[in-house]
Scaffold this motif. Sequence first.
Motif, short mmCIF file in Angstrom:
data_model
loop_
_atom_site.label_atom_id
_atom_site.label_comp_id
_atom_site.label_asym_id
_atom_site.label_seq_id
_atom_site.Cartn_x
_atom_site.Cartn_y
_atom_site.Cartn_z
N TYR A 395 0.85 -1.20 0.00
CA TYR A 395 0.00 0.00 0.00
C TYR A 395 0.88 1.25 0.00
O TYR A 395 1.77 1.39 0.83
CB TYR A 395 -0.91 0.03 1.23
CG TYR A 395 -1.72 1.29 1.30
CD1 TYR A 395 -2.86 1.45 0.52
CD2 TYR A 395 -1.32 2.35 2.10
CE1 TYR A 395 -3.60 2.62 0.55
CE2 TYR A 395 -2.05 3.52 2.15
CZ TYR A 395 -3.18 3.66 1.38
OH TYR A 395 -3.91 4.83 1.41
N PRO A 396 0.63 2.17 -0.93
CA PRO A 396 -0.29 2.01 -2.06
C PRO A 396 0.27 1.02 -3.08
O PRO A 396 1.47 0.75 -3.08
CB PRO A 396 -0.38 3.42 -2.64
CG PRO A 396 0.93 4.05 -2.28
CD PRO A 396 1.30 3.47 -0.95
N SER A 397 -0.61 0.49 -3.90
CA SER A 397 -0.16 -0.48 -4.90
C SER A 397 0.82 0.17 -5.87
O SER A 397 0.81 1.39 -6.08
CB SER A 397 -1.35 -1.05 -5.67
OG SER A 397 -2.03 -0.01 -6.37
N THR A 398 1.68 -0.65 -6.45
CA THR A 398 2.68 -0.17 -7.40
C THR A 398 2.52 -0.90 -8.72
O THR A 398 1.77 -1.88 -8.83
CB THR A 398 4.10 -0.41 -6.86
OG1 THR A 398 4.33 -1.83 -6.78
CG2 THR A 398 4.28 0.21 -5.48
N THR A 399 3.25 -0.42 -9.71
CA THR A 399 3.25 -1.11 -11.00
C THR A 399 3.67 -2.57 -10.85
O THR A 399 3.07 -3.48 -11.43
CB THR A 399 4.21 -0.39 -11.97
OG1 THR A 399 3.72 0.93 -12.21
CG2 THR A 399 4.31 -1.14 -13.29
#
Length: 444
Positions: A395-399
């Motif tokens: 979190y937060p999501s990444t590529t």
Amino acid sequence: MAGGVKKKSSPGPRSRVWAPLRTLWQEKHLIVFKAEYTLLVTSVLWFLEIGINIWVIQKVAYTEIDWKAYMDEVEGVIKGTYDYTQLKGGTGPLVYPAGFVYTFTALYYITNHGVNIRLAQYLFAVFYLLTLLLVFRIYHRTKKVPPYVFFFVCCASYRIHSIFVLRLFNDPIAMMMLFGAVNLFLDGRWTLGCGLYSLAVSVKMNVLLFAPGLLFLLLSEFGLIRAIPKLSLCAGIQMLLGLPFLMENPIGYMTRAFDLGRQFMFKWTVNWRFLPEWLFLSRYFHLLLLAAHLLALLLFALRRWKRPGERIMELLKEPGKRVIPAQKLTSDQLVLILFTSNFIGMCFSRSLHYQFYVWYFHTLPFLLWSGGVKKLAHLLRVLILGLVELSWNTYPSTTHSSAALHVCHLIMLLSLWFAPGVEEKTKSKCPHCLLEGCRPSPTE
């Protein structure tokens, strides 16, 4: 004795007690691998989970996300507002069906109008433990997964504990009801199961992802004519629960409670972070995903769920009138069809948010150990479980986390596609410990 034949004495009470314990001690090194010990291992883990949940509630800070909004939404109903377009909370309008309203109205009163959050956390801990019982019963019935995997199903997942007892989302309640319905299906109690399934849909609409698989099972088991009453029960429960709101503003209720086109925010997506935001929001992209979703369901129904040589239209007939005589689905096949139906929906979802993890988390081991790719060995399966968990905990999501999640989904989907069909037999695994290459003893 007459004839010189000595009669065997029946084992005494002490022998009946000690024999299983002796066997257990002799096979202690295989307890975590042999599926026959699923009940023993899951029982130990379930009692450990009681302590874990108490520790999490007492030691980890509660995070407010949707609970107060839920309380505001149901408070509007309590005060006499039945127009869904007028019901809202701090996070926006009410977008869940009527079952949500009744469920959280009960929680509203139990928790002193939503103020006693600690009590709400303990109630959700009970929901969590009930969910585990229902899930473990499914795994005990199917004996598909080696017991050591259940450690990853419960104790090792931070995100799932957070969704239940630190966030108080409605998703866990819907899934608890869904797993209850699956247990009823396994017991052959289809009418009760359909009723509970519909109640789960009324709490949150994500449970509809299981609907294609359930429809296939109903047609397979009963044919169209005998399936209609069960489908009507599902629809009737939705109508009955929504009646007060339908009488006030039917269009408002249907468009808010069952809004399939609701737009999601890019900042919360777990699975599409590697896309540009304009593409993520594009309706054309959404239609493409929907088409892929429907195509995947159709392919699985035609090639993997039905028996070879059986025409799909034959399922509309009563089982006794089909060209190929119908055979009762095994527990494995029933659960696999339902879980695969839901998993396909997750793979092609327009967006997955963090609380959505509970939609398929407890089904992942079953799906992984049901795959037909022999090279998907135990270590690789556990690695996939770990990567999925890591993706949902970033979190937060990444590529990279989003891409890793899609790679895991793709491997699992392909593995399910190459899984043995309903009439094929798996010859490479020992039925007792699920280890490839294992040879059972001559007495087995």
